[in-house]
Design an enzyme around this catalytic site. Sequence first.
Site, short mmCIF file in Angstrom:
data_model
loop_
_atom_site.label_atom_id
_atom_site.label_comp_id
_atom_site.label_asym_id
_atom_site.label_seq_id
_atom_site.Cartn_x
_atom_site.Cartn_y
_atom_site.Cartn_z
N ALA A 1 0.81 -1.23 0.00
CA ALA A 1 0.00 0.00 0.00
C ALA A 1 0.84 1.27 0.00
CB ALA A 1 -0.94 0.00 1.20
N ALA A 2 2.12 1.17 -0.32
CA ALA A 2 2.97 2.36 -0.29
C ALA A 2 2.45 3.44 -1.23
CB ALA A 2 4.40 1.99 -0.64
N GLY A 3 2.10 3.05 -2.45
CA GLY A 3 1.61 4.01 -3.43
C GLY A 3 0.30 4.65 -3.02
N ASP A 4 -0.54 3.89 -2.33
CA ASP A 4 -1.83 4.42 -1.90
C ASP A 4 -1.67 5.39 -0.72
OD1 ASP A 4 -3.04 2.87 -3.85
OD2 ASP A 4 -3.29 1.17 -2.49
#
Length: 322
Positions: free
Chosen positions: A257-260
Amino acid sequence: MPTSDTPTRSGVVIVGSVTADLTTFSQRLPVGGETILGDDFTLGLGGKGANQAVAAGRAGANAAFVGCVGDDLFNELVVTGLSDAGVNIAHLRTVPGPTGIAHIRVDASAQNDIVVVPLANARLDAEQVDLALAALAPTTSVLLTQLETPLTLTAHITARARELGITTILDPAPAAALPDAVWRNVDIVTPNETEATVLSGIAVTDAESAALAGQWFLDRGVGAAVITLAERGSCVVTASGATLIGSIAVEAVDTTAAGDAYAGYLGAALASGSSLAAAVQLATAAGALAVTQRGASPSLPVRAAVDAFLGTNGAPVVTLAP
């Protein structure tokens, strides 16, 4: 000038997908036809849209989510997960059938692969989007959307946001070709290096090639491109030029979920009045913290933690040569 009776437009609306995330953790990923034993398993709220909504909510924004969830046993997981993060779910529609599913596999190096089955997400339609945006526009300044919902809706979502004067941020994942009419209605696009390569046809391997890919988006009418380069940072391309905002080193556990986290914090910061550079620095810190925890929505950090982390681990800004 707003009066006490006039709401300010500082909210963030997220139009996108929501899934139940089934995640397995193992020392390595199996090869084709192989069965291996894993180390752990989690079940939680996910989907790029829902994750970004939770991130924006935890960032302190007035966040609202527009999407579809099934009427199955995962409905409560979705409703509770979004509500607990302070997200307005008045425009989350329950539809007959199963909730979207994401099957995620994570290895010991924190790398992952993901299979997303849209299911209820495919039921999102223009009427639902129109009703939601019309209701939310008076208090909303930023819209986040992605490509896990029907592609045919992307043009409608971005055009409607433009009509309503809402700044649109597109996370083009999973990467898919879009007509130029869509790009002209996007204010900020946030691909990672792989997505930027697929969309622009320019091999993105470093900051300089990212700047070239960013210009490709600007040439098609996008206001600004923010291309994330993992440990190399983010390349921000605007009409004024390109800058590299550095990354913050951490020990990664799960990058799911880094990009989110990055997108949700970026939207929240811009909605609160931050400059694009300052918003990217905050988003960088949020994304870095997210990879230090397992799971999708459980890894999304709260604002106090991000502010403290950024305060002791600043992300440097470097102007790139034209």
